[in-house]
Each structure stands twice: as C-alpha cells, then as structure tokens.
Design a protein around this motif. Sequence first.
Motif, PDB file in Angstrom:
ATOM      1  N   SER A  12      11.094  -7.054  -5.567  1.00 43.22           N
ATOM      2  CA  SER A  12      11.134  -8.092  -6.604  1.00 43.22           C
ATOM      3  C   SER A  12      10.798  -9.460  -6.041  1.00 43.22           C
ATOM      4  CB  SER A  12      12.509  -8.112  -7.273  1.00 43.22           C
ATOM      5  OG  SER A  12      12.734  -6.930  -8.007  1.00 43.22           O
ATOM      6  N   THR A  13      11.257  -9.736  -4.814  1.00 42.82           N
ATOM      7  CA  THR A  13      10.885 -10.992  -4.160  1.00 42.82           C
ATOM      8  C   THR A  13       9.373 -11.114  -4.080  1.00 42.82           C
ATOM      9  OG1 THR A  13      12.921 -11.154  -2.852  1.00 42.82           O
ATOM     10  CG2 THR A  13      10.981 -12.270  -1.978  1.00 42.82           C
ATOM     11  N   SER A  14       8.703 -10.042  -3.658  1.00 43.29           N
ATOM     12  CA  SER A  14       7.245 -10.077  -3.531  1.00 43.29           C
ATOM     13  C   SER A  14       6.566 -10.208  -4.882  1.00 43.29           C
ATOM     14  CB  SER A  14       6.760  -8.817  -2.812  1.00 43.29           C
ATOM     15  OG  SER A  14       7.182  -8.818  -1.467  1.00 43.29           O
ATOM     16  N   MET A  15       7.100  -9.535  -5.906  1.00 46.67           N
ATOM     17  CA  MET A  15       6.499  -9.648  -7.228  1.00 46.67           C
ATOM     18  C   MET A  15       6.650 -11.048  -7.795  1.00 46.67           C
ATOM     19  SD  MET A  15       4.709  -7.190  -8.429  1.00 46.67           S
ATOM     20  CE  MET A  15       4.596  -7.941 -10.062  1.00 46.67           C
ATOM     21  N   PHE A  16       7.824 -11.668  -7.614  1.00 45.30           N
ATOM     22  CA  PHE A  16       7.995 -13.042  -8.061  1.00 45.30           C
ATOM     23  C   PHE A  16       6.967 -13.954  -7.390  1.00 45.30           C
ATOM     24  CE2 PHE A  16      12.783 -12.437  -9.010  1.00 45.30           C
ATOM     25  CZ  PHE A  16      12.516 -12.181 -10.338  1.00 45.30           C
ATOM     26  N   ALA A  17       6.839 -13.818  -6.066  1.00 45.21           N
ATOM     27  CA  ALA A  17       5.973 -14.733  -5.312  1.00 45.21           C
ATOM     28  C   ALA A  17       4.496 -14.470  -5.584  1.00 45.21           C
ATOM     29  CB  ALA A  17       6.273 -14.610  -3.821  1.00 45.21           C
ATOM     30  N   LEU A  18       4.061 -13.214  -5.460  1.00 41.65           N
ATOM     31  CA  LEU A  18       2.643 -12.917  -5.650  1.00 41.65           C
ATOM     32  C   LEU A  18       2.227 -13.072  -7.110  1.00 41.65           C
ATOM     33  CD1 LEU A  18       2.087  -9.819  -3.323  1.00 41.65           C
ATOM     34  CD2 LEU A  18       1.718 -12.234  -2.827  1.00 41.65           C
ATOM     35  N   GLY A  19       3.116 -12.709  -8.042  1.00 42.61           N
ATOM     36  CA  GLY A  19       2.794 -12.909  -9.451  1.00 42.61           C
ATOM     37  C   GLY A  19       2.636 -14.378  -9.788  1.00 42.61           C
ATOM     38  N   THR A  20       3.526 -15.212  -9.249  1.00 49.95           N
ATOM     39  CA  THR A  20       3.414 -16.657  -9.462  1.00 49.95           C
ATOM     40  C   THR A  20       2.136 -17.195  -8.832  1.00 49.95           C
ATOM     41  OG1 THR A  20       5.815 -16.913  -9.597  1.00 49.95           O
ATOM     42  CG2 THR A  20       4.526 -18.888  -9.033  1.00 49.95           C
TER      43      THR A  20
END
Length: 390
Positions: free
Chosen positions: A233-241
């Motif tokens: 989820s950390t990666s999805m928050f960052a890469l999605g943003t």
Amino acid sequence: MSDTDFPLVQFMRDGLDPVAEMARIRAEQPIFPLKVPDGSTVWLVTRYEDVRAVLGDAGRFSNDFANVSGAVQQEDPGGLGFRDPPEHTRLRRLLTPEFTMRRLRRLEPRIHAIVAEHLDGMEQAGSPVDFVEKFALPIPSLVVGELLGVPRQDQADFVRLGADRFDFSAGPEASLKAINDAMAYLTELVARERADPGDGLLGMLLREHGDEIADRELASLADGLLTGGHDTSTSMFALGTLWLLQHPEEPARVRDEEGYVTLVVEELLRYLTVVQVAFPRFAKEDLILGGQSIAKGEMVLCSLAAANRDAALGEEMDTVRPGREVAPHLAFGHGIHHCIGAPLARMEMKIAYPALLRRFPGLRLAVPESEIPYRGISIVYGVDALPVAW
C-alpha cells in the motif's frame, strides 16, 4: 542486457515500467529458464494466460514453505502465502469473513480520520515534504493496526515495526530483528485479546474460533497481514500519486468526479503491479506448461507485472486508461492465494487519493522526475522518497 542479468530481470524496472527485456521474453519465450547460481533452473512465466493457469492450479503447483531450499533451517514465515491445502483452506476460512465489505466498512471512518491526520501533518510540516515519510509510509500500518485491534497507545510503535522490516539500510540483521520484534509484540497482543477479546479482527477470531487456533499461529497470520498490507500500500500510494502528478489532467477528475477514482485505482493497480512476482510455486509432478516441460520440484516464478501488460489483454496495455474493459488484472494474484486484503487496499486508495488532491489542489513534484529515487531490484517496487510541494 547480459545473460548474467536474467536471474534478476523479473525484479527490474525502468521508471514505472518493467524493463523492455520483459516484453521481449514474453513475446519470444514466455516460459523462460532462469539459471540460478546453484545451477538449477527456475521457470519465469510471463504471459497472462499462463500466469493465471499456474496461480489457479493448486493441484499441480505447491506453495509450501518446505519446498524452499534450506527452509528446514529457517523459521516458517507464517501467513497464508506459503501454505497449501488443507492447512491454507482452514486458515483462510477463518479470515475470509473478516474481509467482507460489510465488516470492513466499520473501518471506513477511521481510515478517513487517519488520512486527514496525516494530511494535517503534511500541511504543518510545510512545503516541500517527503510524501513517503509523511503520508504513504505510516498510513498502511495504522490501518492494519485498526483492523487487528492494536490499542491506540501502541500504534506509533506498530507503525515502526511495520516500517523497519523494509528498511534494509542497516543490513539484513536489522530487518530480521524488526520481524522478530513484530512477532513478539503480536504474540503478546494475541494473548491479551484471548483473555479479553476486543472489537478488532483478533478479538473477533478469538471469540468465534478461539479453540481452533493457537496464539502463535494467529500472531503469524496477523504478521502476514502487516507484511502484505504495509509495503504494497505504501508503494501504491507513492507510485499512484507520482503517476497522477505526471498527468496534469487527472488530479481534478479524481478530486471532483464521483466514481472516477474507482476507475483510476483499478487501472493503476494493473499498470503499476507493485508486487512484481507472485509467491514461488513448485511443480508437484512432471508437467507441460505453455508447451514447456517442467520437472517435478522445479520452481516457477509468475511475473505479475509482465502478465498485466500482456497485449492479449487489450490494446496499449503500457498506458493507463481508466475504465477500460479488460480481463481481471493479477495485481492481487489469482486462485486460492488471491490477496485476502484486496478489498481493504482498494478502500484505502479510494479514500486517500481524492482526500490528498482536495487538500492540496496544487500538489506537484518538488524535484525533477530524473531525481526520483526508484528502488533498484525489489519484489515490491516503489520509491524510497517522493518530494512534493504545493
């Protein structure tokens, strides 16, 4: 790319995209032999159809941790990912009711509050800030803590336990210590919950199935949820943003158009596929997969990132097109090991992205894109930092 790179190609990226070599392998030799240092062969599976076939066939492919070389000397990592039926079936049956949308909706107000608290923290820190440190990193652990029933006074330490295991800067010993510390805390928490069950997942499981599961086993399942729900989820928050900021027309739509974030989240899950490969599978028998002979006991690695970009799914799969109609993506896996926390992950993202863009409508990258510190070779892809300004 040289032959010596092949054992690692499935863990490599070029920005947000799998390296070009992955597309060539998928097109020319989709069941690809990786020669590993001990001389054995690991089969890399890259086509969507073949990956679904492997992940959906628990009869011919095993996830059992005992298959891993040297596993007899290592502690079982717990969780569901390294379990075969019937043990996997028993444990998943206990967990599944806790991940229905009806049960998860009780967390929705707390997720909104956690997101708002961290947006406040970003605003108080002032522009620019590291989005990973201030937002993407702490929120997933706090949400998992809420799910499990971690007491509020323990949550700061729980966030640290989640983050430290993925911080390899101090070496593997520090990461192993963090894992052991988390297991010690969770084992103690389970014991407390057994004595006085709360309203979280641990308390509910102990009230309803306390005689069917031991403390250490339940602590291992909880640790698996922390591991599976934190870094991803950390990666999805960052890469999605990051993707949203790279496409200036998108933030306003996510912020203002009802329902649009659902389409964006689903397409970003496919496009980014932050978990690059599935848990390893092992052939239970000699078999043929995609025309390739695989011997009993050989390891099969399914590239979720390559499968989710397969042209067999549709046109322009290397681009994001929210709302496109394609076959179900594999970002959460497939079959009996499909990620049990997928509904919670989707809920987090659908809440977080619009809230972020409403609070900071002028959000932008604070550094040139060339200076973004992407991870190198990693199972879960992401960035080590994401400086943003507004």
